[in-house]
Design an enzyme around this catalytic site. Structure first.
Site, PDB file in Angstrom:
ATOM      1  N   TYR A  72       0.834  -1.213   0.000  1.00 14.16           N
ATOM      2  CA  TYR A  72       0.000   0.000   0.000  1.00 14.16           C
ATOM      3  C   TYR A  72       0.866   1.258   0.000  1.00 14.16           C
ATOM      4  O   TYR A  72       0.572   2.226  -0.701  1.00 14.16           O
ATOM      5  CB  TYR A  72      -0.919  -0.006   1.234  1.00 14.16           C
ATOM      6  N   PHE A 124      -6.012  21.131 -23.893  1.00 11.34           N
ATOM      7  CA  PHE A 124      -6.707  19.877 -24.202  1.00 11.34           C
ATOM      8  C   PHE A 124      -8.123  19.907 -23.610  1.00 11.34           C
ATOM      9  O   PHE A 124      -8.385  20.647 -22.670  1.00 11.34           O
ATOM     10  CB  PHE A 124      -5.893  18.711 -23.624  1.00 11.34           C
ATOM     11  N   ASP A 125      -9.023  19.087 -24.147  1.00 13.40           N
ATOM     12  CA  ASP A 125     -10.434  19.214 -23.730  1.00 13.40           C
ATOM     13  C   ASP A 125     -10.692  18.925 -22.250  1.00 13.40           C
ATOM     14  O   ASP A 125     -11.426  19.660 -21.594  1.00 13.40           O
ATOM     15  CB  ASP A 125     -11.378  18.398 -24.634  1.00 13.40           C
ATOM     16  N   ASP A 215       1.597  20.422 -19.646  1.00 16.55           N
ATOM     17  CA  ASP A 215       0.687  19.306 -19.885  1.00 16.55           C
ATOM     18  C   ASP A 215       1.483  18.431 -20.857  1.00 16.55           C
ATOM     19  O   ASP A 215       1.614  18.735 -22.034  1.00 16.55           O
ATOM     20  CB  ASP A 215      -0.614  19.823 -20.514  1.00 16.55           C
ATOM     21  N   ALA A 217       1.648  15.075 -21.956  1.00 15.76           N
ATOM     22  CA  ALA A 217       1.285  13.734 -22.446  1.00 15.76           C
ATOM     23  C   ALA A 217       2.233  13.216 -23.531  1.00 15.76           C
ATOM     24  O   ALA A 217       2.599  12.047 -23.537  1.00 15.76           O
ATOM     25  CB  ALA A 217      -0.149  13.752 -22.972  1.00 15.76           C
ATOM     26  N   LYS A 258      -0.095   8.006 -23.143  1.00 18.63           N
ATOM     27  CA  LYS A 258       0.556   8.424 -24.385  1.00 18.63           C
ATOM     28  C   LYS A 258       2.036   8.054 -24.297  1.00 18.63           C
ATOM     29  O   LYS A 258       2.374   6.898 -24.481  1.00 18.63           O
ATOM     30  CB  LYS A 258       0.353   9.917 -24.632  1.00 18.63           C
ATOM     31  N   HIS A 450     -18.714  15.717 -26.662  1.00 18.88           N
ATOM     32  CA  HIS A 450     -18.395  14.842 -27.801  1.00 18.88           C
ATOM     33  C   HIS A 450     -18.352  13.364 -27.438  1.00 18.88           C
ATOM     34  O   HIS A 450     -18.571  12.520 -28.281  1.00 18.88           O
ATOM     35  CB  HIS A 450     -17.116  15.291 -28.512  1.00 18.88           C
TER      36      HIS A 450
END
Ligand SMILES: *Cc1c(COP(=O)(O)O)cnc(C)c1O
Length: 459
Positions: A72, A124-125, A215, A217, A258, A450
């Site tokens: 854990y 990004f969305d 960000d 990715a 990614k 979307h």
């Protein structure tokens, strides 16, 4: 002759995929309310919906899964992940999360408040979703060249320094918690940001006292473009470039699905201890204890290996060359695609491809549905459906570009698949003049529509 590129790996395990008939696909689409997210994967022959979590792991990653430590707290797997992230990014603090948007949720819970403004390059969305959910605003400062798909600027993810400075001048520092640089810039087409631009954004932001977060990715793909396109970078390793990129930031959010080369996972890496302490509390509430954050020990082990593999030049060269191979085939057929070809996907210009479909009937979605009917290939709309409605006026936001994204999963398909995709799209292109009607919305949710929107054929 010059030897062509070939994959720096061979195939050890395969997964069967099945072709279907046009009749089957037409019926399945109707059942799916003309939303490609609603299809079953068994109804898709080549799945280009996303490159997120859809790649193939290596034998080393699978081997590492067997030795995952499921303790854990303080597991060896966390330590392995920490060591790799620290080696690549230089950040001293790590919080694993179950995926990229969870990292956003945790970090933004610390940094973003009502009324804040967060400048960046085409957020990004889910990132925008997490910002707007907190009643803050994402301001797009991407260079104008990014919105001209014929312009082959090598770094179309770059931030326009004048647009950024205008934001820094308009709002007080207290209202701008950070500037967010997305590498590569997904929304503008998998386009990279140059090291020079990152440095310039850093020095401008320092001047106004605003920190930079990444960000990240597809940071490794971004580093590949820096190495291959930017003056003076050719002789550096991908890992050296990555380290320098992150040296300009206060932290990063990561979608490991990614450039982590795993099927699920994410993390936050940070420089500042106070931000780390606050984010740790939110990690515990939302994700799990700070040394696992929603991931199994075996997941963290596979990610530690994947991050290393994804920052090797040979892997990146074959990956990005495959995307380019598909893009060049489409260009050869006269199909309008975004140039230069991005790192993880080919973006087809639906406004040019389907000039007879009205803008209000979602041309990029229409193109995606036609390609599916033609060849069983699933792409994704990056257009008006994705851009969603203005949170205040509830009007459709019409983005500058209406694109169909064909995202290429990592280490998954061969160039024969690329040829098949190109042929499928060419067949649709040959009958484009006859496609005059698009789709109308019959139902949509309040945000991120979307994924779940329902459509019907326009009359
Ligand atoms: C995928 C992605 C995210 C969100 O990550 P998930 O793992 O899908 O939650 C955030 N930003 C960018 C640029 C992405 O590509």
């Amino acid at each position: 002759m010059k030897l062509p590129y070939a994959e720096p790996y061979r195939i050890k395990m395969i997964e069967e995929i099945r072709q279907s008939s046009r009749e089957e696909r037409v019926a399945w689409l109707k059942d799916a309310d003309y939303n490609l997210f609603n299809l079953k994967s068994s109804q898709v022959y080549i799945d280009l919906l996303t490159d997120s979590g859809t790649g193939a792991m290596s034998d080393s990653q699978w081997g590492a899964m067997m030795t995952g430590d499921e303790s854990y707290a303080g597991s060896r797997s966390f330590q392995a992940l920490y060591d790799t992230v620290n080696k690549i990014t230089g950040f001293p603090y790590l919080l694993p999360t179950h995926q990229g948007r969870a990292a956003e949720n945790v970090l933004f819970s610390v940094l973003v408040k009502d009324g804040d403004v967060i400048p960046g390059n085409s957020h990004f969305d889910t990132t925008k979703g997490h910002i707007e959910f907190r009643k803050a605003h994402a301001v797009d400062c991407t260079i104008d060249e990014a919105f001209d798909i014929e312009n082959d600027h090598p770094f179309k993810g770059n931030i326009d320094l004048e647009k950024l400075e205008a934001i820094y001048k308009e709002y007080p520092k207290e209202q701008i918690p950070f500037c967010l640089i997305t590498i590569t810039c997904n929304t503008s087409g998998g386009q990279p940001v140059s090291l020079e631009n990152i440095k310039a954004v850093k020095s401008l932001s320092d001047h106004y006292g605003i920190p930079i977060y990444f960000d990240s990715a597809r940071y490794a793909e971004n580093a590949y473009f820096i190495k291959t396109r930017e003056a003076g970078q050719a002789d550096r390793t991908i890992k050296e470039i990555c380290k320098e990129i992150f040296s300009y930031g206060e932290g990063m959010t990561m979608s490991s699905k990614k450039d982590g080369l795993v099927n699920i996972g994410g993390f936050i890496a940070l420089r500042n201890e106070e931000v780390f302490q606050k984010a740790s509390n939110f990690t515990i509430i939302y994700e799990g204890f700070i040394t696992y954050g929603g991931l199994a020990g075996r997941d963290m082990n596979a990610l530690a290996v994947g991050l290393d593999e994804a920052t090797e030049f040979d892997y990146l060269h074959s990956r990005i060359s495959q995307v380019e191979y598909l893009g060049n085939k489409l260009i050869e057929y006269g199909i309008p695609v975004q140039k230069p070809i991005g790192g993880h996907a080919v973006f087809v210009d639906a406004l040019k491809f389907l000039p007879n479909v009205p803008r209000a009937e979602y041309p990029a979605q229409t193109l995606g549905l036609e390609l599916y009917k033609e060849a069983g290939i699933r792409g994704v709309e990056i257009g008006t459906l994705l851009a969603d409605r203005d949170p205040e006026t509830r009007e459709n936001r019409y983005p500058k570009l209406e694109l169909l994204r064909l995202a290429i999963p990592r280490r998954t398909y061969t160039n024969n698949h690329m040829d098949y995709i190109a042929a499928g799209l060419k067949n649709v292109f040959d009958r484009r003049e006859d496609i005059k009607k698009g789709y109308n919305i019959t139902w949509e949710p309040a945000i991120l529509r979307h994924f779940t929107v329902k459509l019907e054929e326009a009359k």
